[in-house]
Design a protein around this motif. Structure first.
Motif, mmCIF file in Angstrom:
data_model
loop_
_atom_site.group_PDB
_atom_site.id
_atom_site.type_symbol
_atom_site.label_atom_id
_atom_site.label_comp_id
_atom_site.label_asym_id
_atom_site.label_seq_id
_atom_site.Cartn_x
_atom_site.Cartn_y
_atom_site.Cartn_z
ATOM 1 N N LEU A 35 0.833 -1.199 0.000
ATOM 2 C CA LEU A 35 0.000 0.000 0.000
ATOM 3 C C LEU A 35 0.871 1.254 0.000
ATOM 4 C CD1 LEU A 35 -2.723 1.415 0.096
ATOM 5 C CD2 LEU A 35 -2.679 1.158 2.589
ATOM 6 N N LYS A 36 1.934 1.249 0.774
ATOM 7 C CA LYS A 36 2.846 2.403 0.812
ATOM 8 C C LYS A 36 3.445 2.684 -0.562
ATOM 9 C CE LYS A 36 4.609 3.647 5.258
ATOM 10 N NZ LYS A 36 4.077 4.974 5.243
ATOM 11 N N GLU A 37 3.823 1.643 -1.275
ATOM 12 C CA GLU A 37 4.382 1.802 -2.621
ATOM 13 C C GLU A 37 3.327 2.347 -3.589
ATOM 14 O OE1 GLU A 37 7.789 -1.713 -2.646
ATOM 15 O OE2 GLU A 37 5.703 -2.230 -3.108
ATOM 16 N N LYS A 38 2.096 1.863 -3.465
ATOM 17 C CA LYS A 38 1.008 2.354 -4.307
ATOM 18 C C LYS A 38 0.733 3.832 -4.026
ATOM 19 C CE LYS A 38 -1.385 -2.037 -4.856
ATOM 20 N NZ LYS A 38 -2.599 -2.808 -4.564
ATOM 21 N N GLN A 39 0.753 4.185 -2.750
ATOM 22 C CA GLN A 39 0.523 5.579 -2.380
ATOM 23 C C GLN A 39 1.641 6.480 -2.900
ATOM 24 O OE1 GLN A 39 -0.055 4.940 1.864
ATOM 25 N NE2 GLN A 39 -2.191 5.590 1.661
ATOM 26 N N LEU A 40 2.869 6.033 -2.810
ATOM 27 C CA LEU A 40 3.995 6.805 -3.323
ATOM 28 C C LEU A 40 3.872 6.991 -4.831
ATOM 29 C CD1 LEU A 40 6.656 8.274 -2.961
ATOM 30 C CD2 LEU A 40 7.816 6.055 -3.100
ATOM 31 N N GLU A 41 3.534 5.940 -5.521
ATOM 32 C CA GLU A 41 3.329 6.019 -6.971
ATOM 33 C C GLU A 41 2.206 7.008 -7.306
ATOM 34 O OE1 GLU A 41 1.594 2.658 -9.519
ATOM 35 O OE2 GLU A 41 3.770 2.438 -9.751
ATOM 36 N N PHE A 42 1.155 6.996 -6.512
ATOM 37 C CA PHE A 42 0.031 7.905 -6.733
ATOM 38 C C PHE A 42 0.422 9.360 -6.455
ATOM 39 C CE2 PHE A 42 -3.961 9.968 -5.308
ATOM 40 C CZ PHE A 42 -4.626 9.918 -6.517
ATOM 41 N N ILE A 43 1.213 9.577 -5.414
ATOM 42 C CA ILE A 43 1.696 10.931 -5.111
ATOM 43 C C ILE A 43 2.498 11.469 -6.288
ATOM 44 C CG2 ILE A 43 3.304 12.257 -3.664
ATOM 45 C CD1 ILE A 43 2.401 10.358 -1.340
ATOM 46 N N ALA A 62 -0.362 19.033 1.917
ATOM 47 C CA ALA A 62 -1.273 18.315 1.032
ATOM 48 C C ALA A 62 -0.893 16.857 0.825
ATOM 49 C CB ALA A 62 -1.350 19.016 -0.324
ATOM 50 N N ILE A 63 0.370 16.535 0.924
ATOM 51 C CA ILE A 63 0.783 15.160 0.646
ATOM 52 C C ILE A 63 0.225 14.211 1.699
ATOM 53 C CG2 ILE A 63 2.761 13.597 0.454
ATOM 54 C CD1 ILE A 63 4.207 15.937 -0.997
ATOM 55 N N ASP A 64 0.445 14.525 2.966
ATOM 56 C CA ASP A 64 -0.092 13.660 4.012
ATOM 57 C C ASP A 64 -1.536 14.000 4.361
ATOM 58 O OD1 ASP A 64 2.165 12.032 4.362
ATOM 59 O OD2 ASP A 64 3.111 13.533 5.651
ATOM 60 N N GLY A 65 -1.851 15.291 4.399
ATOM 61 C CA GLY A 65 -3.159 15.729 4.850
ATOM 62 C C GLY A 65 -4.260 15.640 3.815
ATOM 63 N N TYR A 66 -3.898 15.434 2.561
ATOM 64 C CA TYR A 66 -4.923 15.334 1.520
ATOM 65 C C TYR A 66 -4.716 14.095 0.647
ATOM 66 C CZ TYR A 66 -8.127 16.512 -2.232
ATOM 67 O OH TYR A 66 -9.146 16.461 -3.150
ATOM 68 N N ILE A 67 -3.599 14.018 -0.042
ATOM 69 C CA ILE A 67 -3.398 12.900 -0.986
ATOM 70 C C ILE A 67 -3.390 11.565 -0.257
ATOM 71 C CG2 ILE A 67 -1.893 11.891 -2.729
ATOM 72 C CD1 ILE A 67 -0.889 14.759 -3.341
ATOM 73 N N ASN A 68 -2.568 11.429 0.783
ATOM 74 C CA ASN A 68 -2.533 10.159 1.516
ATOM 75 C C ASN A 68 -3.809 9.945 2.325
ATOM 76 O OD1 ASN A 68 -0.145 8.930 0.700
ATOM 77 N ND2 ASN A 68 1.074 9.980 2.239
#
Length: 93
Positions: free
Chosen positions: A3-11, A38-44
């Motif tokens: 999931l962390k890798e997917k989230q990084l790819e999405f960011i 925005a990275i942690d507070g919105y995208i993630n």
């Protein structure tokens, strides 16, 4: 893929597409999104919903996020999504 890798790819996807729309360097967009939280507070935080949306929606939502926190950073003619789609004379929300 975790999931962390997917989230990084999405960011990265979000940053690249927002930079493309603005005609700016990806590093500038990354720095602004990081500065605004925005990275942690919105995208993630909203990854589960955001990653199911189309590119235009994602970029529009990030631009709106920036607009409400640092409007001077965006192009002078940028208007938030809700305002730009409202018909002239329409006073409803």
């Amino acid at each position: 893929m975790t999931l962390k890798e997917k989230q990084l790819e999405f960011i990265i996807y979000c940053i690249e597409n927002t930079a493309e729309r603005l005609g700016r360097y990806s590093s500038d967009v990354y720095n602004k999104l990081k500065e605004l939280g925005a990275i942690d507070g919105y995208i993630n935080a909203f990854y589960d919903t955001l990653h199911t949306q189309g590119k235009a929606y994602i970029v529009d939502s990030l631009l709106e996020y920036i607009y409400h926190r640092d409007p001077q950073w965006l192009p002078e003619d940028y208007r938030p999504f809700q305002v730009s789609t409202q018909q002239k004379g329409d006073k409803s929300c």
